[in-house]
Design an enzyme around this catalytic site. Structure first.
Site, PDB file in Angstrom:
ATOM      1  N   SER A 106       0.859  -1.179   0.000  1.00  0.00           N
ATOM      2  CA  SER A 106       0.000   0.000   0.000  1.00  0.00           C
ATOM      3  C   SER A 106       0.892   1.225   0.000  1.00  0.00           C
ATOM      4  O   SER A 106       2.043   1.167   0.456  1.00  0.00           O
ATOM      5  CB  SER A 106      -0.889   0.015   1.255  1.00  0.00           C
ATOM      6  OG  SER A 106      -1.530   1.269   1.413  1.00  0.00           O
ATOM      7  N   TYR A 141      -1.530  -0.887  10.521  1.00  0.00           N
ATOM      8  CA  TYR A 141      -1.690  -1.091   9.076  1.00  0.00           C
ATOM      9  C   TYR A 141      -0.430  -0.684   8.325  1.00  0.00           C
ATOM     10  O   TYR A 141       0.057  -1.417   7.443  1.00  0.00           O
ATOM     11  CB  TYR A 141      -2.891  -0.297   8.578  1.00  0.00           C
ATOM     12  CG  TYR A 141      -3.239  -0.536   7.124  1.00  0.00           C
ATOM     13  CD1 TYR A 141      -3.991  -1.640   6.742  1.00  0.00           C
ATOM     14  CD2 TYR A 141      -2.813   0.351   6.138  1.00  0.00           C
ATOM     15  CE1 TYR A 141      -4.312  -1.871   5.409  1.00  0.00           C
ATOM     16  CE2 TYR A 141      -3.126   0.130   4.806  1.00  0.00           C
ATOM     17  CZ  TYR A 141      -3.881  -0.978   4.450  1.00  0.00           C
ATOM     18  OH  TYR A 141      -4.189  -1.193   3.126  1.00  0.00           O
TER      19      TYR A 141
END
Length: 225
Positions: A123, A136
């Site tokens: 990401s 995350y």
């Protein structure tokens, strides 16, 4: 027929990847707790659990594999200040992304055919952050490092790359300013990620790399008005 496993195949991005591969003639298995899209064989699996991954591969019963897409992972569950982040939530997020990618790769590697490909879903959060996203971001940063480590360990028989998507949405109610933040003029779609998977699956001279897929958003300097 080429065979592919996609983890998290029931989600927005995973379902898009499964559909794109099936359309291109691949035999696709979706490893997920929920059933994926039509055209993909559903293998019920919690990728962060060692026993569940072993059972999933036993159920699948394939003797050869050409592509593994490590896409599974929960998002948003641990979005709270780091001083309030429990160890259980931290581990739950890292297990779903990073540990899951490790366990799936470990199980898939012996099945990978010569010229096979592993694609990990990182990401842009591996390189930039909003507040309260430590778990995350750490998981996705770990995916980036795992990718280049695996590329060295599994090459030259198997190539390993990653995709780092930016803002990917399936919503219809986005604002004009949401799209305008992107130099390409729009927010990303699941089919954009699927296209990148198809590219990397056939990019025979690329390994150990992270393909940033964000519509140019991380290249745009933004100043407060």
């Amino acid at each position: 027929m080429k065979r592919a496993i996609v983890t998290g195949g029931a989600g927005l991005i995973g379902a898009g990847i499964c559909r794109a591969l099936a359309t291109e003639g691949w035999e696709v298995a979706s490893f997920d707790l929920r059933e994926g899209p039509e055209g993909a064989r559903h293998i019920r699996c919690d990728v962060g659990d060692e026993a569940s991954v072993a059972a999933g591969f036993g159920t699948l019963g394939w003797e050869g594999l050409d592509l593994l897409v490590n896409n599974a992972g929960i998002a948003g569950a641990a979005a709270r200040p780091v001083t309030e982040l429990s160890l259980a939530d931290w581990r739950r997020v890292l297990d779903s992304h990073l540990t899951g990618a490790f366990l799936m790769t470990r199980a898939a590697a012996p099945l990978m055919r010569e010229g096979g490909s592993i694609i990990n879903m990182a990401s842009t959060r591996a390189f930039m952050s909003e507040p309260d996203t430590e778990a995350y971001s750490a998981a996705k940063g770990g995916i980036v490092a795992l990718t280049h480590a695996l590329a060295i360990s599994l090459g030259p028989r198997v190539r390993v790359n990653a995709i780092a998507p930016g803002w990917i949405s399936g919503a219809d109610d986005l604002r004009p300013e949401d799209h305008e933040q992107h130099p390409v003029g729009r927010v990303g779609r699941a089919e954009d990620v699927a296209g990148a998977v198809l590219y990397l699956a056939g990019a025979g001279f690329m390994t150990g790399q992270v393909l940033v897929l964000d519509g140019g958003m991380t290249r745009k300097m933004i100043y407060a008005e």
